[in-house]
Design a protein around this motif. Structure first.
Motif, short mmCIF file in Angstrom:
data_model
loop_
_atom_site.label_atom_id
_atom_site.label_comp_id
_atom_site.label_asym_id
_atom_site.label_seq_id
_atom_site.Cartn_x
_atom_site.Cartn_y
_atom_site.Cartn_z
N SER A 64 -64.03 -108.44 39.58
CA SER A 64 -64.50 -108.86 38.27
C SER A 64 -65.32 -107.75 37.65
N ASP A 71 -71.74 -114.12 36.78
CA ASP A 71 -70.33 -114.49 36.88
C ASP A 71 -70.21 -115.78 37.70
N ARG A 100 -61.21 -103.54 36.08
CA ARG A 100 -61.01 -104.19 37.38
C ARG A 100 -60.41 -103.25 38.42
#
Length: 279
Positions: A64, A71, A100
């Motif tokens: 992520s 998150d 990513r």
């Protein structure tokens, strides 16, 4: 630059060390007292082998670009995943973009790899280093970081057959190319690599001033030191972690890995091997 954690032992819910420890990895993403940067908010990654995995099992990975502390997916996953061996990493980007494909850990077949540090003046050496990667491996380089290049160089030089030799040859090549370009101290960092059974954790820099690296003492020893520590009940007798910085402040629980050393962790515990000599 970054902070990372590697766990091996009895299957453990990953939130135990990623979220719940006093100085958990997610806490270090926002406040890293021993890091080169206090904040490591440019991405999160976790790679894990499933319980009961056999030799050659392919680990799962999640990446992520959100800050780990912000998150919700990180928290959901950490509370759901249970694994006997997992890697996790929080990133502080030092040039390559936040995306990513630049988040650690990196995976190739049954191998996981992560890195805290940098290759000095990477832009100068990127072409030469990248072209040294075996052509069969080159298509698997999907990001733009120096770390992923080091991983594929190590694979090129035989990491899958002999991890210590592969890492040594990769670092030798990085330093040789760096110095050809007038770079005095080409290599900096700590590296973790695993095949799903063993963890090799390297602390090395060309200058002999490497990023911090620690590993935990044996759980039976820690229980003798802190018999009233209820939290230790979460860990089996074979539980070990290798970390960029300690997860708590208890004296004797975390031991510093010396400079120019590979700490090898398997079912028998740790042993240390010298890694070259600081330049």
């Amino acid at each position: 630059m970054c902070r990372w954690l590697a766990y091996s032992g009895e299957p453990l819910r990953t939130s135990t060390v990623l979220l719940d420890a006093t100085h958990s990895l997610v806490a270090q993403s926002l406040d890293s007292p021993l890091g080169a940067e206090t904040v490591n908010g440019d991405g999160f990654g976790i790679g894990w082998y499933p319980p009961g995995a056999v030799a050659g099992s392919i680990p799962a990975v999640f990446h992520s670009t959100e800050p780990a502390w912000n998150d919700d997916n990180v928290r959901e996953l950490a509370r759901a995943i249970e694994s006997p061996l997992f890697f996790s990493h929080v990133r502080a980007a030092a040039g390559p973009p936040i995306q990513r494909t630049n988040c650690h850990p990196f995976r190739w077949e049954n191998w996981l790899f992560m890195h805290n540090g940098f290759l000095a003046e990477f832009a100068k050496v990127k072409r030469d280093l990248t072209f040294a990667i075996d052509p069969s491996l080159y298509p698997h380089v999907s990001g733009t970081t120096d770390s992923e290049v080091v991983f594929h160089l190590a694979l090129t030089f035989g990491l899958a057959d002999d991890p210590v030799k592969g890492l040594t040859s990769a670092v030798d090549h990085v330093e040789r190319v760096g110095r050809e370009h007038g770079i005095l101290f080409p290599m900096q960092g700590t590296i973790a690599v695993s095949d799903g059974a063993t963890i090799w954790a390297l602390r090395y820099s060309s200058q002999g001033r490497s990023r911090t690296l620690f590993h935990s003492a044996d759980i039976p020893t820690i229980r003798q030191m802190y018999p009233d520590a209820e939290r230790l009940s979460h860990f089996g007798d074979h539980a070990h972690v290798v970390v960029s910085e300690p997860l708590n402040d208890l004296p004797g629980v975390f031991l510093e890995v010396p400079e120019s050393t590979i700490a090898v962790l398997d079912r028998e515990g740790y042993h240390h091997e010298p890694f070259r000599s600081a330049a």
